[in-house]
Write a protein that holds these residues in place. Sequence first.
Motif, PDB file in Angstrom:
ATOM      1  N   PHE B  54     -37.164  -7.089  29.277  1.00  0.00           N
ATOM      2  CA  PHE B  54     -36.532  -8.240  28.642  1.00  0.00           C
ATOM      3  C   PHE B  54     -36.440  -9.405  29.628  1.00  0.00           C
ATOM      4  O   PHE B  54     -36.086  -9.226  30.785  1.00  0.00           O
ATOM      5  CB  PHE B  54     -35.126  -7.837  28.181  1.00  0.00           C
ATOM      6  N   THR B  55     -36.789 -10.601  29.149  1.00  0.00           N
ATOM      7  CA  THR B  55     -36.549 -11.818  29.935  1.00  0.00           C
ATOM      8  C   THR B  55     -35.991 -12.870  28.971  1.00  0.00           C
ATOM      9  O   THR B  55     -35.811 -12.595  27.778  1.00  0.00           O
ATOM     10  CB  THR B  55     -37.814 -12.363  30.622  1.00  0.00           C
ATOM     11  N   ILE B  56     -35.745 -14.072  29.474  1.00  0.00           N
ATOM     12  CA  ILE B  56     -35.173 -15.084  28.579  1.00  0.00           C
ATOM     13  C   ILE B  56     -36.085 -16.293  28.415  1.00  0.00           C
ATOM     14  O   ILE B  56     -35.608 -17.390  28.131  1.00  0.00           O
ATOM     15  CB  ILE B  56     -33.745 -15.480  29.001  1.00  0.00           C
ATOM     16  N   GLY B  57     -37.395 -16.079  28.534  1.00  0.00           N
ATOM     17  CA  GLY B  57     -38.305 -17.160  28.157  1.00  0.00           C
ATOM     18  C   GLY B  57     -39.355 -17.471  29.213  1.00  0.00           C
ATOM     19  O   GLY B  57     -40.194 -16.626  29.530  1.00  0.00           O
ATOM     20  N   ARG B  58     -39.304 -18.697  29.741  1.00  0.00           N
ATOM     21  CA  ARG B  58     -40.298 -19.091  30.731  1.00  0.00           C
ATOM     22  C   ARG B  58     -40.382 -18.040  31.837  1.00  0.00           C
ATOM     23  O   ARG B  58     -39.362 -17.540  32.303  1.00  0.00           O
ATOM     24  CB  ARG B  58     -39.925 -20.441  31.355  1.00  0.00           C
ATOM     25  N   GLY B  59     -41.600 -17.735  32.242  1.00  0.00           N
ATOM     26  CA  GLY B  59     -41.794 -16.710  33.255  1.00  0.00           C
ATOM     27  C   GLY B  59     -42.024 -15.322  32.677  1.00  0.00           C
ATOM     28  O   GLY B  59     -42.356 -14.402  33.419  1.00  0.00           O
ATOM     29  N   ASN B  60     -41.865 -15.197  31.358  1.00  0.00           N
ATOM     30  CA  ASN B  60     -42.139 -13.873  30.757  1.00  0.00           C
ATOM     31  C   ASN B  60     -43.567 -13.425  31.071  1.00  0.00           C
ATOM     32  O   ASN B  60     -43.842 -12.227  31.165  1.00  0.00           O
ATOM     33  CB  ASN B  60     -41.920 -13.938  29.240  1.00  0.00           C
ATOM     34  N   GLU B  61     -44.456 -14.403  31.252  1.00  0.00           N
ATOM     35  CA  GLU B  61     -45.843 -14.043  31.573  1.00  0.00           C
ATOM     36  C   GLU B  61     -45.942 -13.285  32.905  1.00  0.00           C
ATOM     37  O   GLU B  61     -46.864 -12.496  33.107  1.00  0.00           O
ATOM     38  CB  GLU B  61     -46.756 -15.273  31.583  1.00  0.00           C
ATOM     39  N   LEU B  62     -45.004 -13.525  33.826  1.00  0.00           N
ATOM     40  CA  LEU B  62     -45.026 -12.766  35.079  1.00  0.00           C
ATOM     41  C   LEU B  62     -44.707 -11.293  34.828  1.00  0.00           C
ATOM     42  O   LEU B  62     -45.319 -10.406  35.428  1.00  0.00           O
ATOM     43  CB  LEU B  62     -44.008 -13.332  36.075  1.00  0.00           C
ATOM     44  N   ALA B  63     -43.744 -11.053  33.949  1.00  0.00           N
ATOM     45  CA  ALA B  63     -43.400  -9.665  33.629  1.00  0.00           C
ATOM     46  C   ALA B  63     -44.552  -8.982  32.895  1.00  0.00           C
ATOM     47  O   ALA B  63     -44.834  -7.801  33.126  1.00  0.00           O
ATOM     48  CB  ALA B  63     -42.122  -9.618  32.796  1.00  0.00           C
ATOM     49  N   GLN B  65     -47.754  -9.713  33.232  1.00  0.00           N
ATOM     50  CA  GLN B  65     -48.821  -9.456  34.201  1.00  0.00           C
ATOM     51  C   GLN B  65     -48.448  -8.294  35.127  1.00  0.00           C
ATOM     52  O   GLN B  65     -49.293  -7.474  35.491  1.00  0.00           O
ATOM     53  CB  GLN B  65     -49.052 -10.736  35.007  1.00  0.00           C
ATOM     54  N   ALA B 108     -40.050  -9.453  39.293  1.00  0.00           N
ATOM     55  CA  ALA B 108     -41.049  -9.289  38.240  1.00  0.00           C
ATOM     56  C   ALA B 108     -41.757  -7.942  38.294  1.00  0.00           C
ATOM     57  O   ALA B 108     -42.002  -7.316  37.257  1.00  0.00           O
ATOM     58  CB  ALA B 108     -42.064 -10.431  38.303  1.00  0.00           C
TER      59      ALA B 108
END
Lengths: 431, 431
Positions: B54-63, B65, B108
């Motif tokens: 779970f994340t809260i938006g921007r940067g979810n692409e790091l998780a 990857q 991440a």
Amino acid sequence: MGAVITGVETVDLRFPTSRELDGSDAMNEAPDYSAAYVVLRTEGDTPDGHGFTFTIGRGNELAVQAAELVGARAVGMDVDEVVGDLGAFARHLDGDSQLRWLGPHKGAIHLGTAAVVNAAWDLAGKRAGKPVWKLLSDMAPAQIVDLVDWRYLRDALTPDAARAMLERAEPGRAEREQTLRDNGYPAYTTSAGWLGYDDVKLARLCREAVDAGWDSIKIKVGADVDDDVRRCRIVRDTIGPGRRLMIDANQTLGVDEAVAWWERLREFDVWWFEEPTSPDDVLGHAAIARRIAPTHVATGEHGHNAVMFKQFLTSGGMGICQLDACRLGGVNEAVAVLLLAAARGVPVCPHAGGVGLCELVQHLSMFDYVAVSGSAEDRMVEYVDHLHEHFVDPVRMNGSFYLPPTAPGYSSEIRPETLRDFAWPHGSSWA
Amino acid sequence: MGAVITGVETVDLRFPTSRELDGSDAMNEAPDYSAAYVVLRTEGDTPDGHGFTFTIGRGNELAVQAAELVGARAVGMDVDEVVGDLGAFARHLDGDSQLRWLGPHKGAIHLGTAAVVNAAWDLAGKRAGKPVWKLLSDMAPAQIVDLVDWRYLRDALTPDAARAMLERAEPGRAEREQTLRDNGYPAYTTSAGWLGYDDVKLARLCREAVDAGWDSIKIKVGADVDDDVRRCRIVRDTIGPGRRLMIDANQTLGVDEAVAWWERLREFDVWWFEEPTSPDDVLGHAAIARRIAPTHVATGEHGHNAVMFKQFLTSGGMGICQLDACRLGGVNEAVAVLLLAAARGVPVCPHAGGVGLCELVQHLSMFDYVAVSGSAEDRMVEYVDHLHEHFVDPVRMNGSFYLPPTAPGYSSEIRPETLRDFAWPHGSSWA
């Protein structure tokens, strides 16, 4: 309105160091030293800012992508405003709450922040015509205090107390700067003792190190204690009783296991035991420190933010503070740690090696000497003789001393042909 | 050789929750709840495993990857071997030293590990025909102990002591399982008190919560203390004296500041004060806990690994343990934390809400109740009434109690149309 930051460029830079087992240790058996490299592009005659963070290979793309996400927050900002208030700039980069969730202040997102902040300091140094150590050392105490995000630190050190400490060091700045220019800053070497080297190579490298003037030598331990007894004996026999031997387990051991390991090696008069256990274990390090005194516990290369250092320093878990210029969120957070360490009287011996860590941390230690702790006693910068040839302004050694950089900036700029040849995965070294 | 894991698929899934300020708090003013979603594909009739972090938006692409990098280590592995020794599997995922450098066990890369480990547990549950809480609760004590990576934990709890603790709980398992099936597991609600809601909405939601049977209510604080006094008064006046009020500052305060904040709010009989300061500050939380007793300090949603929980639990800095199923490295590390907490007698009240955190942590708390702590006293799972409609097997509430899941797996599978419509940036909800 002056020049603005027009863009952020990144390079995923990797060196195939695993081919020679340079950098091998008990945790990291085959690293490919890498950098997530950032260029802050500016308009017109304004210099660009170059910075990076350090990783050991796979996953470097996460740090690159993090630097792009964080760096996007710098685009369009006025260069004079950025370099005029680098504290506000660093806090601005940190201020995206969605990105913050990925840390906070740790892991890939914080590595990305470090790369961008470091690039901004390179830009600030170049714009001021000063190397970063000198730019920092010329700042007034209040300016230095303003570089730091104090939100979580005030219970250990207030901004007022930090300023008072810096003011006490002010009268000696000029004299210490001259000493630095005359003698350089002391270093120790890790180049002899990588775990992947055999006994013959270890003995030869130790002998060569002594001949070259090194009197503090670190070796890797932590994989097999019988091997480590044999290797420590080789080193102590080779370097003699008057030099310092440090050992580094690279986080491989549990708390009780680390103490037992040290019991087997104490006969070799170990000056510090580095990263005995998890880098997050403040209380574990404090317990180890109580049990292995007078050997110092050294840690910090994986200390991810100032809150962790605050606890390590106040708990007694960190006898030697090994901050990392790229794992902390760049120069600003490193300054916070220098202040916390000086307030507790803990020597800072930064982590170096890797890609360009020597180039960066020399600035931090020299600033610490001139304007913060005001002391070089028991303080040394790690030195590893790899990869310096890729830098525009590489470290210059005088025997076992770092000479102060003279070129403007943070010594963080990498040569264009290196950026081309070692870009992963299509550079000529990888293709 | 049975079926193998043939591939890892990922989806960057984001919900535009910031449009309504659902989930708003003093640190996270406008989150877009997101998931880095992972499917472990298998051969033939073998079920696939679905998991996420779970994340809260921007940067979810790091998780995302990170999950791909970690997940690649699972491809080609035999499914029976994976589900037969999930401890070894989790340690294998963790075993790439180059990726480890990005943490270790944080940020991440650890979020990515969590997604893959959780997917493997979903697969294991489906293959066994059991929901994960039941799969765990049916394991022998020695099997449970083997799920954990003990390297850094033995100074606080040995595997033998953990096994003995689990054995003491074994005779009561069947009775507690029956209680769970009859009554469900207690919950508290956060849905009333998001910081972005105005006073009228806050009062209305509190009233509705009381009417619906909730007796523990949490609100967000930490932006403005006068606002918080007013909002706590509204809540206490609405819910009356017999119900629990918890407050959550989401890391916004320093140590002394947090205590001062609590001084202003103590008249409202606060049961816990959640995330008063930096989630990394073990010693700071311990200091706060000493000064605000008998209000409990609650923390853990940003506790990134078991080493941090070990310290929080042994130092007294964590009166309520709010582990997160996605920030820890998946089920295995959550089991480690459940064992550490039970050994210290600290109630576990997991962090939930977000995307699917309720769906996951219900399994962990039910396992804790049946087979670990053996108690539901002072224990509750957070409940937030968002986004459940996207799950194939959503949580089922009986008033303020979670009913135990009955479908095989980890309740972690998201509906195909959601994966399509909320994929970022090209799904129909974002396009």
